[in-house]
Design an enzyme around this catalytic site. Structure first.
Site, PDB file in Angstrom:
ATOM      1  N   ARG A  33      -5.239   3.269   7.273  1.00  0.00           N
ATOM      2  CA  ARG A  33      -4.054   2.572   6.775  1.00  0.00           C
ATOM      3  C   ARG A  33      -2.736   3.187   7.265  1.00  0.00           C
ATOM      4  NH1 ARG A  33      -7.806  -0.030   6.218  1.00  0.00           N
ATOM      5  NH2 ARG A  33      -8.601  -1.073   4.357  1.00  0.00           N
ATOM      6  N   SER A  39      -2.913  -3.765  -2.465  1.00  0.00           N
ATOM      7  CA  SER A  39      -3.338  -2.444  -2.961  1.00  0.00           C
ATOM      8  C   SER A  39      -2.158  -1.480  -2.968  1.00  0.00           C
ATOM      9  CB  SER A  39      -4.450  -1.883  -2.078  1.00  0.00           C
ATOM     10  OG  SER A  39      -5.603  -2.685  -2.152  1.00  0.00           O
ATOM     11  N   GLU A  41      -0.012   3.498  -0.847  1.00  0.00           N
ATOM     12  CA  GLU A  41      -0.128   2.729   0.387  1.00  0.00           C
ATOM     13  C   GLU A  41       1.116   1.882   0.577  1.00  0.00           C
ATOM     14  OE1 GLU A  41      -3.023  -0.890   1.792  1.00  0.00           O
ATOM     15  OE2 GLU A  41      -3.989   0.920   1.036  1.00  0.00           O
TER      16      GLU A  41
END
Length: 325
Positions: free
Chosen positions: A194, A245, A315
């Site tokens: 990510r 998320s 994130e």
């Protein structure tokens, strides 16, 4: 105790130079693309929160983007890039400088000879996944539920169901603040889970090329794409504004599992709530501020760390100044 925390800090308007004070858009001589003053960023983020951008432009051509970068540099303005705004939390105070939203940079080309898909940064991932499925091209089924653009996906190495952008990317065309175009490989982007080196970089992704697998039965690819979409829709909350998320998954357990086991499902601060359906989502349940969401993120981190001796890493990108009580 009140503490001011700053993420990707930008100078205040008084620290920039030569910028005219106006309530009307500016049109540069090199382009017909308007630059808007005091543009409400809540309109451009999936959380539906955030203060105004001092200046904002929505280029449709690379030339418009280049002209905006040159203008910002001449005026001493910092630049912030924005795609679909789906992995972003913007401060209630907004952002100084120029925000460039790339979601209107759109172009798609499927090359049947090479099996490669060349696509501009503003193309929406779910739309691409369905377009590939309609052609019988496999490889993007997993992306159908990711609410982001190609540019943002390349920058953050977006992924789902054990697949990610790094698995497909052939190269990315990036534009430097000085207007120079470069072509970078996945190795040069230093992809990890990510993230990529572009997350701490000032360059803009303007185009990407992906390697897909043509020649499959269209009905089969569409069926798998529908299944992936169904899986996302039934396991994740889509009925309220969110950023997707919030936290990266640690190695031992998923972030959602840790948050759920800490008893935080449904926990609210102001108008922000930890989702009941998936604990790694924070929802704007109506009237939430960026501060509400930020405080809930910090509360989740503190409680998980207290119970599991593990600090969850966000994130979501946080831009601007936040106060944490």
């Amino acid at each position: 105790m009140v503490m001011t925390l700053s993420y990707n800090w930008l100078p205040t308007p008084t620290q920039t130079r030569n910028v005219p004070v106006t309530t009307s858009p500016i049109y540069l001589s090199e382009t017909g693309c308007p630059i808007y003053p005091q543009y409400p960023l809540a309109k451009l983020t999936s959380f539906k929160v955030g203060g105004p951008a001092q200046w904002c432009m929505n280029p449709k051509r690379i030339e418009d983007l280049q002209a905006g970068l040159i203008w910002a540099d001449a005026e001493g303005l910092p630049v912030t890039r924005l795609g679909a705004g789906s992995n972003l939390l913007v401060s209630d105070r907004g952002l100084s400088g120029l925000v460039i939203c790339t979601r209107h940079l759109r172009h798609t080309h499927f090359d049947p000879d090479s099996g490669q898909l060349s696509v501009a940064a503003g193309e929406y991932l779910p739309r691409l996944a369905w377009a590939a499925a309609d052609l019988g091209w496999s490889g993007l089924e997993w992306a159908v539920g990711i609410p982001g653009t190609v540019g943002g996906a390349v920058v953050m190495n977006a992924g789902a169901h054990r697949s990610c952008i790094a698995d497909l990317l052939v190269n990315a065309h990036v534009l430097s603040p000085n207007g120079k175009l470069e072509i970078l490989t996945p190795e040069e982007l230093a992809y990890r889970y990510r993230t990529s080196m572009l997350q701490s970089d000032s360059r803009f992704v303007v185009r990407a090329t992906f390697q897909l697998k043509p020649g499959y039965n269209r009905a089969d690819v569409r069926k798998l794409t529908r299944e992936q979409m169904h899986k996302r829709r039934t396991s994740q909350p889509y009925h309220r504004p969110s950023c997707g998320s919030v936290f990266r998954n640690p190695t031992a357990h998923t972030a959602g599992w840790l948050i759920e086991q800490t008893g935080l499902k449904g926990h609210t601060i102001g108008g922000a709530q930890v989702a009941e359906r998936h604990a790694n989502f924070i929802l704007n349940c109506g009237g939430a501020t960026a501060s509400d969401i930020f405080r809930l993120i910090r509360h989740v981190q503190e409680q998980v760390e207290r119970n599991w001796q593990l600090r969850l890493e966000p994130e979501v990108r946080m831009l601007g100044e936040f106060q944490h009580v």
